[in-house]
Design a protein around this motif. Structure first.
Motif, PDB file in Angstrom:
ATOM      1  N   SER A   6      10.653 -21.249 -29.593  1.00  0.00           N
ATOM      2  CA  SER A   6       9.053 -21.260 -29.667  1.00  0.00           C
ATOM      3  C   SER A   6       9.245 -20.184 -28.784  1.00  0.00           C
ATOM      4  O   SER A   6       9.156 -19.685 -28.114  1.00  0.00           O
ATOM      5  N   ALA A   7       7.823 -19.622 -28.934  1.00  0.00           N
ATOM      6  CA  ALA A   7       7.059 -18.765 -28.470  1.00  0.00           C
ATOM      7  C   ALA A   7       6.575 -18.791 -27.006  1.00  0.00           C
ATOM      8  O   ALA A   7       6.226 -20.358 -27.118  1.00  0.00           O
ATOM      9  N   PHE A   8       6.194 -18.610 -25.679  1.00  0.00           N
ATOM     10  CA  PHE A   8       5.665 -18.621 -24.390  1.00  0.00           C
ATOM     11  C   PHE A   8       3.865 -18.794 -25.104  1.00  0.00           C
ATOM     12  O   PHE A   8       3.716 -17.419 -25.844  1.00  0.00           O
ATOM     13  N   ARG A   9       3.257 -19.762 -24.820  1.00  0.00           N
ATOM     14  CA  ARG A   9       1.401 -19.227 -24.754  1.00  0.00           C
ATOM     15  C   ARG A   9       0.989 -18.862 -23.246  1.00  0.00           C
ATOM     16  O   ARG A   9       1.443 -18.962 -22.474  1.00  0.00           O
ATOM     17  N   PHE A  10       0.600 -17.487 -23.644  1.00  0.00           N
ATOM     18  CA  PHE A  10       0.350 -16.841 -22.131  1.00  0.00           C
ATOM     19  C   PHE A  10      -1.151 -16.654 -22.179  1.00  0.00           C
ATOM     20  O   PHE A  10      -1.698 -16.157 -22.991  1.00  0.00           O
ATOM     21  N   ASP A  11      -1.813 -17.392 -21.557  1.00  0.00           N
ATOM     22  CA  ASP A  11      -3.408 -17.281 -21.070  1.00  0.00           C
ATOM     23  C   ASP A  11      -3.673 -15.931 -20.154  1.00  0.00           C
ATOM     24  O   ASP A  11      -3.132 -15.124 -19.706  1.00  0.00           O
ATOM     25  N   PRO A  12      -4.420 -15.147 -20.552  1.00  0.00           N
ATOM     26  CA  PRO A  12      -4.752 -13.633 -20.346  1.00  0.00           C
ATOM     27  C   PRO A  12      -4.939 -13.768 -19.325  1.00  0.00           C
ATOM     28  O   PRO A  12      -4.553 -12.146 -19.137  1.00  0.00           O
ATOM     29  N   PRO A  13      -5.871 -14.048 -18.107  1.00  0.00           N
ATOM     30  CA  PRO A  13      -5.249 -13.786 -17.020  1.00  0.00           C
ATOM     31  C   PRO A  13      -4.185 -14.308 -16.597  1.00  0.00           C
ATOM     32  O   PRO A  13      -4.186 -13.102 -15.512  1.00  0.00           O
ATOM     33  N   PHE A  14      -3.394 -14.507 -16.715  1.00  0.00           N
ATOM     34  CA  PHE A  14      -2.259 -14.109 -16.458  1.00  0.00           C
ATOM     35  C   PHE A  14      -1.344 -13.362 -16.840  1.00  0.00           C
ATOM     36  O   PHE A  14      -0.230 -13.339 -16.315  1.00  0.00           O
ATOM     37  N   ARG A  15      -1.655 -12.391 -17.840  1.00  0.00           N
ATOM     38  CA  ARG A  15      -1.136 -12.022 -18.695  1.00  0.00           C
ATOM     39  C   ARG A  15       0.226 -10.729 -17.886  1.00  0.00           C
ATOM     40  O   ARG A  15       0.734 -10.049 -17.999  1.00  0.00           O
ATOM     41  N   TYR A  62      -1.766 -28.428 -16.338  1.00  0.00           N
ATOM     42  CA  TYR A  62      -1.599 -28.105 -15.421  1.00  0.00           C
ATOM     43  C   TYR A  62      -2.426 -27.219 -14.408  1.00  0.00           C
ATOM     44  O   TYR A  62      -3.901 -26.083 -14.608  1.00  0.00           O
ATOM     45  N   ARG A  63      -2.761 -27.024 -12.505  1.00  0.00           N
ATOM     46  CA  ARG A  63      -2.718 -25.759 -11.471  1.00  0.00           C
ATOM     47  C   ARG A  63      -2.686 -25.063 -12.429  1.00  0.00           C
ATOM     48  O   ARG A  63      -1.159 -25.185 -11.396  1.00  0.00           O
ATOM     49  N   TRP A  64      -2.986 -23.753 -12.045  1.00  0.00           N
ATOM     50  CA  TRP A  64      -2.638 -22.544 -11.810  1.00  0.00           C
ATOM     51  C   TRP A  64      -1.840 -22.130 -10.833  1.00  0.00           C
ATOM     52  O   TRP A  64      -0.257 -21.867 -10.912  1.00  0.00           O
ATOM     53  N   TRP A  65      -2.328 -22.707  -9.718  1.00  0.00           N
ATOM     54  CA  TRP A  65      -0.776 -21.745  -8.405  1.00  0.00           C
ATOM     55  C   TRP A  65       0.312 -23.163  -8.848  1.00  0.00           C
ATOM     56  O   TRP A  65       0.967 -22.387  -7.447  1.00  0.00           O
ATOM     57  N   ARG A  66       0.321 -23.469  -9.805  1.00  0.00           N
ATOM     58  CA  ARG A  66       1.772 -24.872  -9.957  1.00  0.00           C
ATOM     59  C   ARG A  66       2.679 -24.602 -10.884  1.00  0.00           C
ATOM     60  O   ARG A  66       3.857 -24.968 -10.924  1.00  0.00           O
ATOM     61  N   ALA A  67       1.981 -23.973 -11.580  1.00  0.00           N
ATOM     62  CA  ALA A  67       2.649 -23.439 -13.315  1.00  0.00           C
ATOM     63  C   ALA A  67       2.742 -22.465 -13.526  1.00  0.00           C
ATOM     64  O   ALA A  67       3.308 -21.743 -14.015  1.00  0.00           O
ATOM     65  N   ILE A  68       1.737 -21.359 -13.161  1.00  0.00           N
ATOM     66  CA  ILE A  68       1.763 -19.898 -13.065  1.00  0.00           C
ATOM     67  C   ILE A  68       3.473 -19.179 -13.373  1.00  0.00           C
ATOM     68  O   ILE A  68       2.691 -18.910 -11.511  1.00  0.00           O
ATOM     69  N   GLY A  69       4.104 -18.704 -13.704  1.00  0.00           N
ATOM     70  CA  GLY A  69       4.814 -18.255 -13.189  1.00  0.00           C
ATOM     71  C   GLY A  69       6.323 -18.962 -12.731  1.00  0.00           C
ATOM     72  O   GLY A  69       6.380 -19.972 -13.138  1.00  0.00           O
ATOM     73  N   PRO A  70       7.358 -18.445 -12.436  1.00  0.00           N
ATOM     74  CA  PRO A  70       8.817 -19.435 -12.271  1.00  0.00           C
ATOM     75  C   PRO A  70       8.704 -19.591 -10.557  1.00  0.00           C
ATOM     76  O   PRO A  70       8.062 -19.492  -9.877  1.00  0.00           O
ATOM     77  N   HIS A  71       8.358 -21.257 -10.974  1.00  0.00           N
ATOM     78  CA  HIS A  71       8.699 -21.906 -10.002  1.00  0.00           C
ATOM     79  C   HIS A  71       9.211 -23.473  -9.349  1.00  0.00           C
ATOM     80  O   HIS A  71      10.556 -23.609 -10.689  1.00  0.00           O
ATOM     81  N   LEU A  72       9.934 -23.157  -8.343  1.00  0.00           N
ATOM     82  CA  LEU A  72      10.704 -24.602  -7.859  1.00  0.00           C
ATOM     83  C   LEU A  72       9.968 -26.062  -7.109  1.00  0.00           C
ATOM     84  O   LEU A  72       9.197 -25.711  -6.332  1.00  0.00           O
ATOM     85  N   SER A  73      10.009 -26.920  -8.277  1.00  0.00           N
ATOM     86  CA  SER A  73       9.419 -28.487  -7.726  1.00  0.00           C
ATOM     87  C   SER A  73      10.274 -28.959  -5.983  1.00  0.00           C
ATOM     88  O   SER A  73      11.129 -29.057  -6.050  1.00  0.00           O
ATOM     89  N   SER A  84       0.524 -20.941 -18.727  1.00  0.00           N
ATOM     90  CA  SER A  84      -0.628 -21.277 -19.580  1.00  0.00           C
ATOM     91  C   SER A  84      -0.441 -22.140 -18.453  1.00  0.00           C
ATOM     92  O   SER A  84       0.371 -23.163 -17.884  1.00  0.00           O
ATOM     93  N   THR A  85      -1.489 -22.674 -18.233  1.00  0.00           N
ATOM     94  CA  THR A  85      -1.817 -24.272 -17.908  1.00  0.00           C
ATOM     95  C   THR A  85      -2.529 -24.682 -18.911  1.00  0.00           C
ATOM     96  O   THR A  85      -3.094 -26.144 -17.684  1.00  0.00           O
TER      97      THR A  85
END
Length: 127
Positions: A6-15, A62-73, A84-85
């Motif tokens: 599976s490829a990741f979906r990249f939203d243009p604003p976050f590339r 998702y909300r962008w600030w909770r989902a974009i990049g590597p995140h720890l919950s 992607s959101t």
């Protein structure tokens, strides 16, 4: 079972911001085969035996600030690898796995990935 990639979906604003972290389409993917699940998200990697996958289900949006990049919950110590959101997949593990930090101290009970075809990844993980 054939290998599923599976490829990741990249939203243009976050590339561009993700590329600054080393996360680009050519350095990010999810692979499932008979033996293992492997996630690569730029410099971050998660690999676990296929038998350690307890389940997988679509999640999001998702909300962008909770989902974009590597995140720890902070709620459950899960890890998110997000580009992607839109809809992604939450993969739950029998035994928590390392992914974000070097070594084995920080372990995650689940990983969320924002791939291009969440339903296909869910089918591959539950087959």
């Amino acid at each position: 079972m054939p290998v599923h990639r599976s490829a990741f979906r990249f939203d243009p604003p976050f590339r561009v911001p993700l590329a600054l972290l080393g996360v680009r389409p050519e350095t990010s993917w999810v692979v499932v085969d008979d033996d293992a699940l492997e996630i690569r998200f730029g410099p971050w990697r998660l690999r676990t035996p296929r038998g350690n996958v307890a389940g997988a289900e679509p999640t999001g949006p998702y909300r962008w600030w909770r989902a974009i990049g590597p995140h720890l919950s902070l709620a459950d110590s899960g890890v998110t690898f997000g580009s992607s959101t839109g809809v992604g997949v939450c993969v739950r593990f029998v035994t928590p796995v390392p992914a974000l930090a070097p070594g084995n101290r920080l372990r995650h009970p689940a990983a969320t990935v924002t791939v291009t075809d969440p339903d296909a990844l869910c089918r591959a993980l539950t087959a």
